[in-house]
Motif scaffolding. Structure first.
Motif: not given
Length: 664
Positions: A407-422
């Protein structure tokens, strides 16, 4: 009747005139051509160059007047002349110049077929070949740069002619190297007994760190024999103008237990960089990329070319914070660092306090987008944007691939409320890795720059600053392709480029549509058929709210808490939902951190929000795990549903029956 003696004299005179005319043609070309006259003036002042053109075969490489205007150093006319004649097709890998010591000129070709002599490109279609009065073949190539040999200082005590790379290191103090010194690296080469690498005959590329790069006291001790090998590209000469962008070359440190490649790349501001990539490491040499700026390029030596670099390759001995400072002052991440410091520097403190961290650092060019200028003065918004570029984890490309396997990799940013999608497309060196954050899709242009406590990936856009409409986002995001396709054949997408409206679009991700195949197998198939576009359009209209403002997930949660349900205006009717926050690992069961996600309750169904608040220039997208779909939306069993083509056939038959009745 003409006597034989007169006829012989006439023939000799004709031959003399012909050969004189041939030589005059070359002289005229150099003297009269408006683009070449400056080189001709150099030839006129040099007796050896004049004699060569008069008496010998030769190849001359002639810079244009424009090249002379850009060049600030001393002109060495004999360095542009070789006493053998070579057409472009005949040019070997190196030719000896006529300068003292006969230093070689290196001939290379890039993928486009352009031919270079050292760092100068031979301009196509301008080469000429002729014969002088002595019957000697001569060839002239026009080039776009003045050729610059190794330069010595005015007070040099030794007679330095055509040194190899080791002699270059040993005599560096007498050379004109822009006040750069090489003592530390030279000492390490001697200590490791690697002189033979720099004395090796042939044509190689040598990367030499300057003394300033060894300010960290322990760094020089890390330069061992393998690291020295990693600074040499054997049997390949690479001048910067002819280099291929990010084309990995095998270094001398390439064996079973240690594999290091080296490649060149250029930023839009003109700065050249070189990077080592330790693909296979060992206990002393860790895997990862090390980036170094070329501070003095294209120094020709007897056995290749030397480039001076601002730090040693292969050595990973700085933290992410150190790297940002080092490359922030005037380097590849100057603007990123400036924005961090202009916002008080707290972000840098946060990065420093993380034991493991990955930074997605926008390149200098990424900050030139017009929309960013307006945001730079908004500290609160810029802090949110900067935090979007920080991941509390060591995340290299291999780890991204593992997360991206199914799947498309989903990773939380430092504040845990925003996600990045690789997302990873392609394999090996051809792979392209993109990351989405805050509605922006960026490409990683330089991955895996390794530090002691994490990684830096350089990206080509600033995350969180949208630059495309809702339609543009649908069209380019790999997670929303099914919704985009469905909207295309029903013409539902046509409205989504309208920048006068504000859309809130609940977009089912592709996996959500795939789930409907299990729940409603027959209906799912029909939804993606043009004949069922009316039903597809009706379903999509339910997902699209149109108002004078957008509805973020936080807005919807707040409205739900106040009124129980939220009624959103859609294209035909309205959408009634309730949105709740729900803690837990909604996105990744194996995640090491817990965060809060959002859940939509619609028609007694709970639908997870996979990606909230994807910002666009004319709205916002919430990517959801399942479509707002019921079985009755597309009835396809028992012949109860007629496609558009069936309706057309039925109407045609009714018309024919009616006409027949009238005629009767």
């Amino acid at each position: 009747m003409t006597s034989p003696g007169c006829r012989g004299l006439t023939a000799a005179l004709l031959l003399l005139c012909a050969t004189t005319a041939a030589f005059a043609e070359l002289s005229d070309k150099l003297r009269d051509d408006s683009e070449l006259s400056q080189f001709y003036s150099q030839v006129e002042q040099n007796p050896i160059a004049n004699a060569t053109l008069t008496l010998r075969s030769c190849t001359i490489f002639v810079p244009t007047n424009e090249a002379f205007q850009r060049y600030k150093g001393n002109i060495h006319v004999l360095y542009h002349i070789s006493t053998s004649a070579f057409s472009k097709e005949q040019l070997p890998k190196s030719v000896s110049s006529d300068m003292g010591g006969n230093p070689p000129l290196y001939i290379t070709k890039n993928r486009n077929g352009d031919i270079y002599v050292n760092n100068a490109r031979i301009i196509p279609s301008l080469s000429v070949e002729m014969t002088n009065r002595e019957g000697k073949r001569q060839v002239m190539h026009i080039i776009d740069e003045v050729l610059q040999p190794l330069s010595v200082q005015k007070n040099a005590q030794d007679n330095i002619n055509n040194p190899d790379a080791m002699q270059f290191l040993q005599m560096a103090e007498q050379l004109d190297l822009n006040d750069f010194h090489l003592r530390t690296y030279r000492s390490q080469v001697t200590l490791a007994k690697k002189e033979s690498v720099y004395q090796s005959p042939g044509a190689h590329t040598f990367l030499i760190p300057i003394d300033e790069s060894f300010k960290l006291s322990a760094r020089s001790g890390l330069v061992d024999a393998k690291v020295i090998d990693g600074h040499v590209i054997p049997n390949t000469v690479i001048f910067t103008a002819a280099s291929q962008h990010d084309d990995p070359k095998t270094s001398a440190a390439f064996e079973d237990l240690l594999k290091v490649t080296v490649s060149f790349f250029k930023q839009k501001d003109g700065k050249m960089y070189v990077k080592s990539n330790t693909i296979v490491g060992d206990a002393k040499h860790h895997e990862g990329v090390v980036l170094a700026e070329i501070v003095k390029a294209n120094i020709p030596v007897q056995n290749g070319v030397v480039h001076l670099i601002h730090r040693p390759l292969m050595i990973i001995d700085t933290t992410v914070t150190d790297f940002l400072k080092e490359n922030g002052e005037n380097g590849a991440l100057r603007k990123f660092y400036e924005v961090i410091m202009d916002n008080g520097g707290e972000v840098l403190d946060d990065i420093t306090n993380l034991s493991e961290v990955t930074i997605l650092a926008p390149s200098n060019d990424a900050w030139n987008a017009s929309l960013i200028e307006n945001l730079l003065r908004n500290r609160k918004k810029m802090r949110e944007i900067l935090n979007m570029h920080i991941i509390r984890d060591r995340l290299n490309v291999d780890k991204i691939r593992q997360k991206n396997a199914n799947m498309i990799a989903q990773v939380p940013t430092v504040n845990n409320s925003t996600f990045l999608y690789f997302n990873v497309k392609g394999e090996g060196a051809d792979a392209v890795i993109t990351v989405e954050g805050g509605g922006v899709n960026a490409t990683i242009v330089q991955a895996d720059v390794a530090q002691t406590n994490g990684y830096v990936h350089i990206i080509d856009r600033v995350l969180g600053v949208p630059h495309t409409t809702v339609l543009g986002k649908l069209e380019t995001d790999p997670m929303m392709s099914d919704t985009y396709k469905m909207g295309q054949f029903s013409h539902f997408n046509d409205q989504l480029n309208n920048t006068q409206r504000r859309f809130t679009y609940f977009v089912p991700r592709d996996k959500g549509w795939q789930k409907t195949e299990l729940d409603y197998p027959s209906a799912h198939k029909k939804l993606f058929m043009p004949d069922f576009s009316y039903h597809s359009k009706s379903i999509l209209e339910r997902h699209l709210a149109i108002a004078d403002h957008v509805f973020t997930m936080k807005d919807l949660v707040q409205y739900s808490q106040q009124a129980g349900n939220v009624v959103l205006p859609t294209f035909r009717d309205s959408l009634q939902i309730r949105v709740e926050e729900e803690a837990g690992h909604l996105h990744d069961e194996n995640a090491s951190h817990e965060w809060t996600g959002y859940v939509i309750i619609w028609n007694y169904k709970k639908i997870n929000v996979y990606r909230p608040d994807v910002e666009c220039t004319n709205g916002i997208i919430h990517v959801i795990d399942y479509p707002l779909l019921e079985e009755r939306d597309v009835v396809v069993s028992g012949g109860s549903y007629l496609t558009e083509s069936s309706i057309c056939i039925l109407l045609a038959n009714l018309i024919m029956i009616t006409v027949a009745k009238i005629l009767n």
